[in-house]
Design a protein around this motif. Structure first.
Motif, PDB file in Angstrom:
ATOM      1  N   ALA A 172       0.881  -1.112  -0.094  1.00 28.20           N
ATOM      2  CA  ALA A 172       0.157  -0.079  -0.104  1.00 28.20           C
ATOM      3  C   ALA A 172       1.026   1.289  -0.128  1.00 28.20           C
ATOM      4  O   ALA A 172       0.597   2.099  -0.741  1.00 28.20           O
ATOM      5  N   PHE A 173       2.181   1.040   0.686  1.00 25.92           N
ATOM      6  CA  PHE A 173       2.909   2.353   0.750  1.00 25.92           C
ATOM      7  C   PHE A 173       3.509   2.509  -0.583  1.00 25.92           C
ATOM      8  O   PHE A 173       3.374   3.563  -1.173  1.00 25.92           O
ATOM      9  N   ALA A 174       3.795   1.505  -1.178  1.00 25.12           N
ATOM     10  CA  ALA A 174       4.334   1.800  -2.693  1.00 25.12           C
ATOM     11  C   ALA A 174       3.449   2.174  -3.718  1.00 25.12           C
ATOM     12  O   ALA A 174       3.641   3.151  -4.452  1.00 25.12           O
ATOM     13  N   VAL A 175       2.333   1.611  -3.562  1.00 26.97           N
ATOM     14  CA  VAL A 175       1.095   2.163  -4.382  1.00 26.97           C
ATOM     15  C   VAL A 175       0.995   3.567  -4.337  1.00 26.97           C
ATOM     16  O   VAL A 175       0.650   4.316  -5.087  1.00 26.97           O
ATOM     17  N   ALA A 176       0.793   4.037  -2.970  1.00 29.18           N
ATOM     18  CA  ALA A 176       0.553   5.642  -2.696  1.00 29.18           C
ATOM     19  C   ALA A 176       1.574   6.313  -3.197  1.00 29.18           C
ATOM     20  O   ALA A 176       1.264   7.078  -3.822  1.00 29.18           O
ATOM     21  N   LYS A 177       2.877   5.994  -3.552  1.00 32.24           N
ATOM     22  CA  LYS A 177       3.889   6.682  -3.764  1.00 32.24           C
ATOM     23  C   LYS A 177       3.744   6.637  -5.397  1.00 32.24           C
ATOM     24  O   LYS A 177       3.966   7.815  -6.076  1.00 32.24           O
ATOM     25  N   LYS A 178       3.433   5.512  -5.928  1.00 33.21           N
ATOM     26  CA  LYS A 178       3.016   5.412  -7.183  1.00 33.21           C
ATOM     27  C   LYS A 178       2.058   6.436  -7.721  1.00 33.21           C
ATOM     28  O   LYS A 178       2.155   7.263  -8.785  1.00 33.21           O
ATOM     29  N   VAL A 179       0.862   6.435  -6.986  1.00 33.16           N
ATOM     30  CA  VAL A 179      -0.204   7.468  -7.287  1.00 33.16           C
ATOM     31  C   VAL A 179       0.225   9.102  -7.216  1.00 33.16           C
ATOM     32  O   VAL A 179      -0.118   9.467  -8.186  1.00 33.16           O
ATOM     33  N   ARG A 180       1.117   9.026  -6.381  1.00 35.35           N
ATOM     34  CA  ARG A 180       1.609  10.478  -6.066  1.00 35.35           C
ATOM     35  C   ARG A 180       2.551  10.961  -7.422  1.00 35.35           C
ATOM     36  O   ARG A 180       2.604  11.863  -7.856  1.00 35.35           O
ATOM     37  N   THR A 181       3.423   9.949  -7.612  1.00 35.28           N
ATOM     38  CA  THR A 181       4.439  10.322  -8.907  1.00 35.28           C
ATOM     39  C   THR A 181       3.785  10.250 -10.128  1.00 35.28           C
ATOM     40  O   THR A 181       3.783  10.983 -11.256  1.00 35.28           O
ATOM     41  N   GLU A 182       2.708   9.244 -10.498  1.00 36.91           N
ATOM     42  CA  GLU A 182       2.166   9.032 -11.731  1.00 36.91           C
ATOM     43  C   GLU A 182       1.102   9.955 -12.141  1.00 36.91           C
ATOM     44  O   GLU A 182       0.534   9.670 -13.093  1.00 36.91           O
ATOM     45  N   THR A 183       0.388  10.416 -11.063  1.00 36.94           N
ATOM     46  CA  THR A 183      -0.834  11.461 -11.285  1.00 36.94           C
ATOM     47  C   THR A 183      -0.535  12.622 -10.755  1.00 36.94           C
ATOM     48  O   THR A 183       0.418  12.697  -9.999  1.00 36.94           O
ATOM     49  N   GLU A 184      -1.396  13.468 -10.842  1.00 34.87           N
ATOM     50  CA  GLU A 184      -1.279  15.123 -10.412  1.00 34.87           C
ATOM     51  C   GLU A 184      -2.174  15.268  -9.277  1.00 34.87           C
ATOM     52  O   GLU A 184      -2.527  16.128  -9.146  1.00 34.87           O
ATOM     53  N   ILE A 185      -2.344  14.166  -8.514  1.00 32.26           N
ATOM     54  CA  ILE A 185      -3.465  13.934  -7.613  1.00 32.26           C
ATOM     55  C   ILE A 185      -3.011  15.148  -6.336  1.00 32.26           C
ATOM     56  O   ILE A 185      -4.051  15.645  -5.784  1.00 32.26           O
ATOM     57  N   ALA A 186      -1.754  15.219  -5.961  1.00 31.49           N
ATOM     58  CA  ALA A 186      -1.418  16.010  -5.135  1.00 31.49           C
ATOM     59  C   ALA A 186      -0.802  17.280  -5.675  1.00 31.49           C
ATOM     60  O   ALA A 186      -0.142  17.846  -4.608  1.00 31.49           O
ATOM     61  N   ARG A 187      -0.540  17.443  -6.828  1.00 34.15           N
ATOM     62  CA  ARG A 187       0.104  18.644  -7.453  1.00 34.15           C
ATOM     63  C   ARG A 187      -0.253  19.868  -7.130  1.00 34.15           C
ATOM     64  O   ARG A 187       0.573  20.745  -6.828  1.00 34.15           O
ATOM     65  N   HIS A 188      -1.707  20.184  -7.354  1.00 32.08           N
ATOM     66  CA  HIS A 188      -2.007  21.459  -7.354  1.00 32.08           C
ATOM     67  C   HIS A 188      -2.622  21.968  -5.722  1.00 32.08           C
ATOM     68  O   HIS A 188      -3.290  21.025  -5.243  1.00 32.08           O
ATOM     69  N   ALA A 189      -2.390  23.178  -5.343  1.00 30.09           N
ATOM     70  CA  ALA A 189      -2.626  23.725  -3.950  1.00 30.09           C
ATOM     71  C   ALA A 189      -4.291  23.661  -3.792  1.00 30.09           C
ATOM     72  O   ALA A 189      -5.078  23.923  -4.623  1.00 30.09           O
ATOM     73  N   VAL A 190      -4.468  23.157  -2.578  1.00 35.52           N
ATOM     74  CA  VAL A 190      -5.937  23.330  -2.355  1.00 35.52           C
ATOM     75  C   VAL A 190      -5.931  24.131  -1.005  1.00 35.52           C
ATOM     76  O   VAL A 190      -7.010  24.091  -0.359  1.00 35.52           O
ATOM     77  N   SER A 191      -5.141  24.994  -0.737  1.00 35.27           N
ATOM     78  CA  SER A 191      -5.386  25.791   0.376  1.00 35.27           C
ATOM     79  C   SER A 191      -4.878  27.237  -0.497  1.00 35.27           C
ATOM     80  O   SER A 191      -4.141  27.440  -1.203  1.00 35.27           O
TER      81      SER A 191
END
Lengths: 266, 422
Positions: B145-164
């Motif tokens: 799960a940790f590896a997948v979370a890292k992959k999701v973070r790097t391969e998608t822009e899910i956390a890229r853009h600011a939400v504050s």
């Protein structure tokens, strides 16, 4: 032989354009890689086509307008790939390749660019330098379009696709400046050689030739932009507008070469 | 033996219920020990954050394990079990794997892509490990799960853009200036929010920082906290000429910075852009300022608009992340399944090989004069028969594990061939 290769290369550019535009919207890394691959493949085919043509003709493939434009496209794609790799500007292809495709599509029958009286090494240099200059200015145009799109996003304050996929204003402004700084000397030298040539071959520098006249105007626009930039104040939006005007005149120049009778038309 | 996850989260349980059930670290140790002592689970991890309380466990009888676990949890927290029962969700096997991956990747979070949840999952894992509640099944699930979370973070822009709002301001600054290294910042007014935004800018390399305020002491104080320089309030327009980014947050009833002032400032800047972040209400920067060339002016509503767009962007990216997680779940289950059936396949082979070797030995003992060719033929014949017999059951075991239901087949094979469990 070269015609088949060229057709395949153009199809390759069309595919690359589609992929690059899809990448611009989707921002899927895979699309970018495919676009780069298609661009490179098409460019290699284009190179082989041009070499084959030169070999068959026994001279540089620069003597007719379609030939010259094809070479210009070749230089545009080289510059696009080089700048994209160097600056990491992954969306550049989406703005440059469509122009390359439009250029490639010009399908007028081969008209000799050079009258029977004209030939010789200096002439090839004149044409070659002008084409490199034009190619760099195509990228200058692409940079300007990207700048205006991103600036519009930032001014309207409603982030859309371009806000996310285009780089920062400062980056785009630098791109338009550098491509202008690269293209202008080539264009200038190319034009000077042309003028000198006209003086000796046509008897006068100021004979009426639509292509020549139009290119002087384009040169003046670019010269003004560069001067404005160098002495301060001209940058960003204003520089981008000038880049677009300059490019429009440049297109008129090529159009004149393709469709109007004149000394370049032969 | 089955994997399950059961719990409640912001999706289906009100905050009152979540806060009643939330367990702090010390209590969690106690609870884990208590649950282990009950002997209904083989492995267990409890994840407790302000948005979710979840039990990940491996048990022989999942239903019973779930009931016991939550009864203990409720007793620890003094909550009536019936009030919790209605809000509980349970996932088993493949769905539990997917849920674990989604939670760690922040797809199940209230703000999609928020970064804290992964740390919280890691903490819960470490805590359960320190209580010796983690066995091989949860260990491989969580590390994956940790590896997948890292992959999701790097391969998608899910956390890229600011939400504050404050990060959105930084993002905008980057869209104008590219890098922020060496970009000077001016704070007009000294609020918490402008301090936060300034800190984010400084983290990105912005320097130096100037602070001005009507109250000189307040300006100096803020300048100290930000390692900046205090500037007298009446030198505002001089300060504007020296900086690239201006954050305003005064309580002034009228705009402090008007179009004329900025126009004069811009004159001497040779086109260097100026970015106003106006988080004051009422606004400190006149709306007309934004129409000047090379001036970008965002008020608090504009920033919120950017945040909203970014949130929509995250939702879009979340769809891609879900597809990625689907693939990862499939891969995990396939691997997991193989891991489960391999010991059985090995012992099945060993068992038949022992029978074959024994019988061959006995037969050859009865044929002392047999030429080498005959011996070889007997060896080859017996090996071929064993392999042919093994083919169908081994294929079936592999298939069933890929389909996610190898248990009944494993039991059957053990039973039929008289294998002993390892």
């Amino acid at each position: 032989m070269h015609q088949t290769l060229l057709t395949v290369a153009i199809i390759g550019y069309v595919v690359a354009t589609g992929l690059a535009l899809a990448y611009l919207v989707q921002r899927e890394e895979l699309l970018h890689r495919l676009a780069s691959l298609a661009t490179l493949t098409a460019w290699v085919l284009h190179t082989v086509a041009l070499l084959t043509l030169a070999f068959n003709l026994g001279r540089p493939p620069l003597a007719s307008m379609p030939e010259a434009v094809s070479v210009a496209v070749w230089v545009v794609v080289v510059l696009e790939m080089w700048i994209e790799r160097r600056s990491g500007l992954s969306v550049l292809g989406a703005f440059v390749l469509p122009v390359a495709v439009v250029f490639s599509m010009q399908s007028t029958p081969t008209r000799s660019l050079i009258g029977p009286t004209l030939s010789g090494a200096w002439l090839w240099v004149h044409i070659g330098l002008a084409l490199v200059g034009i190619a760099a200015l195509v990228l200058n145009f692409a940079g300007a379009v990207m700048y205006l799109l991103q600036e519009h996003q930032l001014r309207t304050k409603r982030p859309g696709t371009f806000y996310y996929s285009l780089p920062a204003l400062a980056t785009l402004d630098r791109l338009t400046y550098r491509t202008l700084a690269l293209g202008f000397p080539f264009l200038t030298t190319g034009l000077i050689l042309g003028v000198l040539w006209a003086g000796t071959a046509w008897g006068s520098v100021f004979t009426f030739d639509p292509l020549a006249l139009s290119s002087y105007v384009a040169w003046a626009v670019y010269a003004a932009t560069l001067a404005g930039r160098a002495t301060g104040g001209w940058h960003g939006r204003r520089a981008a507008y000038f880049a677009i005007v300059g490019f429009a005149v440049l297109m008129l120049t090529l159009g004149a070469g393709l469709f109007l009778p004149g000394k370049h038309g032969g | 033996m089955a994997l399950f996850v059961s719990g409640l989260s912001h999706r289906n349980a009100p905050v009152e219920l979540r806060e009643q059930l939330a367990v702090d670290e010390d209590k969690l140790r106690e609870l884990l020990r208590d649950i282990a002592a009950a002997g209904v689970v083989r492995e267990v991890i409890i994840l407790s954050t302000c948005n979710r309380v979840e039990v990940y466990a491996v048990a022989d009888v999942p239903g019973e394990a779930r009931a016991t676990t939550f009864r203990r949890l409720c007793r620890h927290r003094g909550v009536e079990p019936s009030s919790v029962e209605a809000a509980l969700y349970t996932y088993t096997e493949g769905d539990a794997v997917r849920h674990a991956f989604r939670v760690a990747s922040s797809l199940d979070s209230m703000v999609i892509g928020e970064p804290q949840i992964l740390g919280q999952v890691k903490d819960a894992f470490a805590l359960a490990q320190s209580c010796e509640a983690v066995g091989p099944a949860l260990h491989s699930l969580f590390t994956q799960a940790f590896a997948v979370a890292k992959k999701v973070r790097t391969e998608t822009e899910i956390a890229r853009h600011a939400v504050s709002v404050s990060f959105a301001a930084v993002e905008l600054a980057k869209k104008i200036f590219a890098g922020l290294e060496g970009k000077a910042v001016l704070l007009v007014g000294a609020g918490k929010m402008s301090e936060l935004a300034a800190r984010h800018l400084v983290e990105q390399g912005a320097f130096p920082v100037y602070v001005t305020n009507r109250t000189w002491a307040r300006a100096q104080e803020m300048a100290r906290t930000l390692s900046g320089t205090a500037v007298p309030f009446d030198e505002l327009s001089t300060a504007l000429a020296a900086v690239e980014i201006v954050i305003t947050s005064t309580g002034a009833p009228e705009p402090l910075i008007g179009r004329d002032m900025v126009q004069r400032v811009m004159h001497g800047r040779r086109g260097r852009p100026l970015f106003f972040i106006d988080i004051a209400v009422p606004r400190d920067v006149d709306g007309a300022v934004g129409s000047l060339d090379d001036v970008y002016c965002y008020d608090i509503d504009d920033l919120k608009q950017v945040v909203d767009a970014n949130l929509r962007e995250r939702v879009r990216e979340a769809h891609r992340a879900e597809a990625l997680i689907d693939r990862e779940v499939g891969k995990f289950l396939a691997r997991q399944g193989d891991v489960e059936v391999i010991p059985t396949i090995v012992s099945l082979r060993e068992r038949l090989e022992a029978i074959r070797a024994g019988e061959v030995k006995r037969t050859l003992a009865r044929l002392p004069g047999a030429p080498p060719e005959t011996r070889e033929a007997i060896e080859a014949l017996s090996t071929a028969i064993v392999n042919k017999i093994l083919h169908a059951p081994i294929t079936k075991l592999r298939e069933s594990s890929r389909a996610g239901s190898p248990r009944s087949w494993l039991d059957l094979v053990h039973e039929l061939f008289g294998l002993t469990r390892r």
